[in-house]
Design a protein around this motif. Structure first.
Motif, PDB file in Angstrom:
ATOM      1  N   GLU B  66       0.824  -1.217   0.000  1.00  0.00           N
ATOM      2  CA  GLU B  66       0.000   0.000   0.000  1.00  0.00           C
ATOM      3  C   GLU B  66       0.857   1.266   0.000  1.00  0.00           C
ATOM      4  OE1 GLU B  66      -2.886   0.196   3.109  1.00  0.00           O
ATOM      5  OE2 GLU B  66      -3.835  -1.699   2.565  1.00  0.00           O
ATOM      6  N   PHE B  68       3.428   3.723  -1.682  1.00  0.00           N
ATOM      7  CA  PHE B  68       3.980   4.049  -3.005  1.00  0.00           C
ATOM      8  C   PHE B  68       5.461   4.430  -2.947  1.00  0.00           C
ATOM      9  CE2 PHE B  68       1.601   8.019  -1.930  1.00  0.00           C
ATOM     10  CZ  PHE B  68       2.621   8.960  -1.989  1.00  0.00           C
ATOM     11  N   PHE B  77       7.901   6.371 -11.989  1.00  0.00           N
ATOM     12  CA  PHE B  77       6.650   6.541 -11.270  1.00  0.00           C
ATOM     13  C   PHE B  77       6.255   5.194 -10.666  1.00  0.00           C
ATOM     14  CE2 PHE B  77       2.072   7.030 -10.740  1.00  0.00           C
ATOM     15  CZ  PHE B  77       2.046   8.238 -10.069  1.00  0.00           C
ATOM     16  N   SER B  78       5.696   5.258  -9.459  1.00  0.00           N
ATOM     17  CA  SER B  78       5.271   4.018  -8.801  1.00  0.00           C
ATOM     18  C   SER B  78       3.781   4.083  -8.487  1.00  0.00           C
ATOM     19  CB  SER B  78       6.044   3.833  -7.497  1.00  0.00           C
ATOM     20  OG  SER B  78       5.738   4.888  -6.607  1.00  0.00           O
ATOM     21  N   ALA B  80       1.104   2.158  -5.955  1.00  0.00           N
ATOM     22  CA  ALA B  80       0.831   1.200  -4.884  1.00  0.00           C
ATOM     23  C   ALA B  80      -0.525   0.557  -5.140  1.00  0.00           C
ATOM     24  CB  ALA B  80       0.821   1.912  -3.533  1.00  0.00           C
ATOM     25  N   THR B  81      -0.650  -0.724  -4.777  1.00  0.00           N
ATOM     26  CA  THR B  81      -1.931  -1.408  -5.020  1.00  0.00           C
ATOM     27  C   THR B  81      -2.523  -2.065  -3.770  1.00  0.00           C
ATOM     28  OG1 THR B  81      -0.969  -3.565  -5.564  1.00  0.00           O
ATOM     29  CG2 THR B  81      -1.209  -1.973  -7.394  1.00  0.00           C
TER      30      THR B  81
ATOM     31  N   ARG C   5       2.308  14.307  -4.477  1.00  0.00           N
ATOM     32  CA  ARG C   5       1.187  13.734  -5.235  1.00  0.00           C
ATOM     33  C   ARG C   5      -0.137  14.119  -4.565  1.00  0.00           C
ATOM     34  NH1 ARG C   5       2.124   7.424  -6.449  1.00  0.00           N
ATOM     35  NH2 ARG C   5       4.277   7.441  -7.174  1.00  0.00           N
ATOM     36  N   ILE C  37      -3.150  12.472  -9.167  1.00  0.00           N
ATOM     37  CA  ILE C  37      -3.626  11.096  -9.318  1.00  0.00           C
ATOM     38  C   ILE C  37      -5.148  11.170  -9.352  1.00  0.00           C
ATOM     39  CG2 ILE C  37      -3.569   8.766  -8.342  1.00  0.00           C
ATOM     40  CD1 ILE C  37      -0.771   9.955  -8.672  1.00  0.00           C
ATOM     41  N   ILE C  60      -1.963  11.166 -13.575  1.00  0.00           N
ATOM     42  CA  ILE C  60      -2.021   9.708 -13.745  1.00  0.00           C
ATOM     43  C   ILE C  60      -3.449   9.246 -13.451  1.00  0.00           C
ATOM     44  CG2 ILE C  60      -1.260   7.510 -12.734  1.00  0.00           C
ATOM     45  CD1 ILE C  60       1.036  10.526 -12.736  1.00  0.00           C
ATOM     46  N   ASN C  88     -11.060   2.362  -6.466  1.00  0.00           N
ATOM     47  CA  ASN C  88     -11.153   3.616  -5.695  1.00  0.00           C
ATOM     48  C   ASN C  88     -10.136   3.667  -4.566  1.00  0.00           C
ATOM     49  OD1 ASN C  88     -13.302   3.998  -7.381  1.00  0.00           O
ATOM     50  ND2 ASN C  88     -14.811   4.421  -5.787  1.00  0.00           N
ATOM     51  N   ALA C  89      -9.896   2.519  -3.942  1.00  0.00           N
ATOM     52  CA  ALA C  89      -8.904   2.468  -2.869  1.00  0.00           C
ATOM     53  C   ALA C  89      -7.525   2.862  -3.398  1.00  0.00           C
ATOM     54  CB  ALA C  89      -8.855   1.078  -2.244  1.00  0.00           C
ATOM     55  N   LEU C  90      -7.213   2.428  -4.630  1.00  0.00           N
ATOM     56  CA  LEU C  90      -5.895   2.725  -5.206  1.00  0.00           C
ATOM     57  C   LEU C  90      -5.729   4.210  -5.519  1.00  0.00           C
ATOM     58  CD1 LEU C  90      -6.035  -0.393  -5.478  1.00  0.00           C
ATOM     59  CD2 LEU C  90      -4.701  -0.159  -7.574  1.00  0.00           C
ATOM     60  N   MET C  93      -4.844   5.744  -2.221  1.00  0.00           N
ATOM     61  CA  MET C  93      -3.608   5.125  -1.717  1.00  0.00           C
ATOM     62  C   MET C  93      -2.367   5.787  -2.314  1.00  0.00           C
ATOM     63  SD  MET C  93      -2.783   1.052  -2.199  1.00  0.00           S
ATOM     64  CE  MET C  93      -4.399   0.511  -1.620  1.00  0.00           C
ATOM     65  N   ASN C  94      -2.519   6.309  -3.530  1.00  0.00           N
ATOM     66  CA  ASN C  94      -1.365   6.828  -4.259  1.00  0.00           C
ATOM     67  C   ASN C  94      -1.149   8.333  -4.148  1.00  0.00           C
ATOM     68  OD1 ASN C  94       0.219   4.679  -5.818  1.00  0.00           O
ATOM     69  ND2 ASN C  94      -1.909   4.001  -6.014  1.00  0.00           N
ATOM     70  N   GLY C  95      -1.844   8.974  -3.230  1.00  0.00           N
ATOM     71  CA  GLY C  95      -1.629  10.405  -3.033  1.00  0.00           C
ATOM     72  C   GLY C  95      -1.092  10.711  -1.640  1.00  0.00           C
ATOM     73  N   ASP C  96      -0.378  11.836  -1.534  1.00  0.00           N
ATOM     74  CA  ASP C  96       0.058  12.314  -0.217  1.00  0.00           C
ATOM     75  C   ASP C  96      -1.092  13.019   0.487  1.00  0.00           C
ATOM     76  OD1 ASP C  96       3.033  11.803  -0.225  1.00  0.00           O
ATOM     77  OD2 ASP C  96       2.876  12.996  -2.052  1.00  0.00           O
TER      78      ASP C  96
ATOM     79  N   MET D  86      -9.782  -3.543   0.904  1.00  0.00           N
ATOM     80  CA  MET D  86     -10.605  -3.661  -0.308  1.00  0.00           C
ATOM     81  C   MET D  86     -11.630  -4.781  -0.198  1.00  0.00           C
ATOM     82  SD  MET D  86      -8.098  -2.773  -3.491  1.00  0.00           S
ATOM     83  CE  MET D  86      -6.536  -3.128  -2.664  1.00  0.00           C
ATOM     84  N   TYR D 113     -20.024   1.515  -0.841  1.00  0.00           N
ATOM     85  CA  TYR D 113     -20.074   0.447  -1.848  1.00  0.00           C
ATOM     86  C   TYR D 113     -21.490  -0.121  -1.970  1.00  0.00           C
ATOM     87  CZ  TYR D 113     -15.128   0.150  -2.973  1.00  0.00           C
ATOM     88  OH  TYR D 113     -13.864   0.421  -3.436  1.00  0.00           O
TER      89      TYR D 113
END
Lengths: 153, 153, 153, 153
Positions: B66, B68, B77-78, B80-81, C5, C37, C60, C88-90, C93-96, D86, D113
Motif C-alpha cells: 500500500e 507508493f 513513477f510508482s 501502490a496497489t 502527489r 492522481i 495519472i 477507488n482504494a488505489l 492510496m497513491n496520493g500524499d 478492499m 459500496y
C-alpha cells in the motif's frame, strides 16, 4: 474442528473424461467430509460441484463477477468478488490442498498462486510444472491427498 | 500518440547473467522510446528499471504494498496497489507486449495472466510454456518485439 | 526528490461550477509541480486532467477496467486495474493528500479509504464528513494544502 | 431455494450496547433463516457471528488476510481474500440487504459500496448518510428488513 478444504481448479471446457474425473472426485471428497472450494462456474468447476452436491457434501464457489447468483446450480454457497480473473488467487488461497484437473492458462495462474502460497498441488490430466505432483488416476489422487494430510497431523 | 508499453516480468533473485540481460534490455527499450512496466521491486525488476533510468527512459512500477514509496530507486513513477501477489495481473494488463526474463512461480502467474488476456509473451531464460515465444538472446528479443509491433500497424 | 502527489476525487457528472473548479485546480497544481492522481475517467476526473495537461503537468489515471486505453484524453499516464469500483482504494492510496470536489457514493468510498489510510482529506463542494476539512473556495484549498505540506517537512 | 443473505457491517470496537445489538440481531436473523455475511473479525462482526452461531444459523466471514483461519471462532465458513481493506466491497457485494451497526470509516466505505451497488442499507446507531434508512432499535430493523424483502417478491 474445522473441515479439510480442497481447492479444485480446472478448465471451462474439459473433455468428457475430465468432466467425469472431476465429478467422481467431488463424490469421493464429499464422502470423506472434505469441503470443496472452486471457481463456481462451468466445466470442471460444475462437474466437481455436481459430484459434491449429489453426495451431500459442501462446495463453495468463488465467482469472478459481482453477482452472487452467477454460479453453477450445484454450489452450497457462492461468493461474488468482482475481481475477474484475479479471483483465481482466492480460489487456491482458500484450500489446504489444490487439485488441478484439465485446464488452460486460468488453471496455470491458479497453480502458480498455489505454489507462491506454498500449497501442495496435485495434477490429474493437467499442467506438468516443476513442484506439482502428477497423479495418473483418481485412486492415486485420493491416496496422495490422504498421505499428505496425514503427514500434516 | 501514446507510447508502446512493454511489461517486463522476472525473478527477485536472478543470476548475474539474467540481471545483466534485464539491465541491457532496459537500456535498449529506453533508446527505442518504449515505456517499461514492471513490478517495481528488486532483481529483474530493479535491473530493467536501472537500465531504463540510465538511458533516460520511463519505467513504471506497480507495487504489491500500500506504500507508493516501496519501489526501487530507479522508477520514474510508482503505483501502490495493496493487492499483494494479485498485483501481478496488473503488471501484464498494462503492457502491449510481455517479456519474461528468469523468474519462478510469480513470473509464471504473470505469464498465465498475459495469455488469458491474449498478450504476446516472449521468454528469455525463463519458463518454457505452450503459447510463449522463446528467444535465445537480447538481439533476437528486440527483433521479435519489433516484428510483432510492426505487424500490428 | 520525488514530487508531491495529490489524489483528486469527485463525480462523473459535476455541475459546470464544479467542473470549472476541478479544471482550475488542475492548472494550479501543475504550476506548483504537484503530480495529480485521479480515477482517469470523466467529470471531475476529466476536468482536473485537462487543467493539468494544459499547464504542462503530470496526471495519472487509475482506471477501473482492464483496458489501459479507456482513460480520458488528457492523462499523462494510465494504469488499468480490472478492479471495478475497488480501484477507488488505489486512487487515494497513491496520493500524499486527497482533494474531493463534488461527488456521490464513489467519492464517499474514496473519502472513507483515505481516512482509513490516515490521509489528509480536503472537501470542496463535496461530502461533509467528520475528519474531513471543508474549504470554501480554490484559494483556501491551495493555501490549506500548502500549510499541510509545510507542516510535514 | 437460496436463502436470504444479510450483510452486517460495523466497528471493531463497539460500545457494549452496540455489541449487544449486533449479537441480538444475529440470533434473530438465524431464527428467520437469513444467512449472515460479515467481515469475519472482532467487534460487531464477532457479536453478530456469536448470535448466529448460538441460534444454529449460518454466518460467513470474508476476511482481509490471506489466512482463512484468521476469522473469529463463531464463523460457519470463512473466505480469505488477501485484499486488505478492499475486501469491504466483497462484504456488501454478497448480501441482499446491508445492516450497519456502529462503525467508523471502514463501515462508511462499506455503506458507500452498498449504495454504488444499489443495495438497501439500514443504519442502527451508525452513520447518517443520504440514501441510508436510519432505524431506532432492533424491532424496527427487523420489521423494515421484512417489509423490504416482502416488497421484492
Amino acid at each position: 474442528m474445522k473441515k479439510i478444504r480442497i481447492s479444485v481448479i480446472g478448465g471451462h471446457a474439459p473433455s468428457d473424461e475430465c468432466y467425469e474425473l472431476a465429478y467422481q472426485f467431488g463424490k469421493k471428497a464429499a464422502e470423506k467430509d472434505w469441503q470443496i472450494i472452486c471457481g463456481g462456474l462451468g466445466g470442471v468447476m460444475e462437474a466437481v460441484s455436481k459430484g459434491v452436491s449429489e453426495a451431500g457434501g459442501e462446495v463453495i464457489g468463488i465467482l469472478p463477477s459481482e453477482d452472487f447468483h452467477s454460479g453453477n446450480q450445484y454450489l452450497t454457497f457462492s461468493v461474488a468478488t468482482g475481481l475477474g480473473w484475479m479471483r483465481n488467487a482466492l480460489v487456491v488461497m482458500n484450500g489446504d490442498v489444490v487439485v488441478a484437473i484439465d485446464g488452460s492458462y486460468g488453471t496455470l495462474s491458479e497453480i502458480s498462486y498455489a505454489k507462491i502460497m506454498n500449497k501442495k498441488v496435485f495434477s490429474l490430466s493437467s499442467w506438468d510444472i516443476d513442484g506439482v505432483k502428477k497423479v495418473k488416476d483418481l485412486e492415486e489422487l485420493i491416496r496422495e491427498i490422504e498421505d499428505f494430510l496425514n503427514a500434516q497431523l
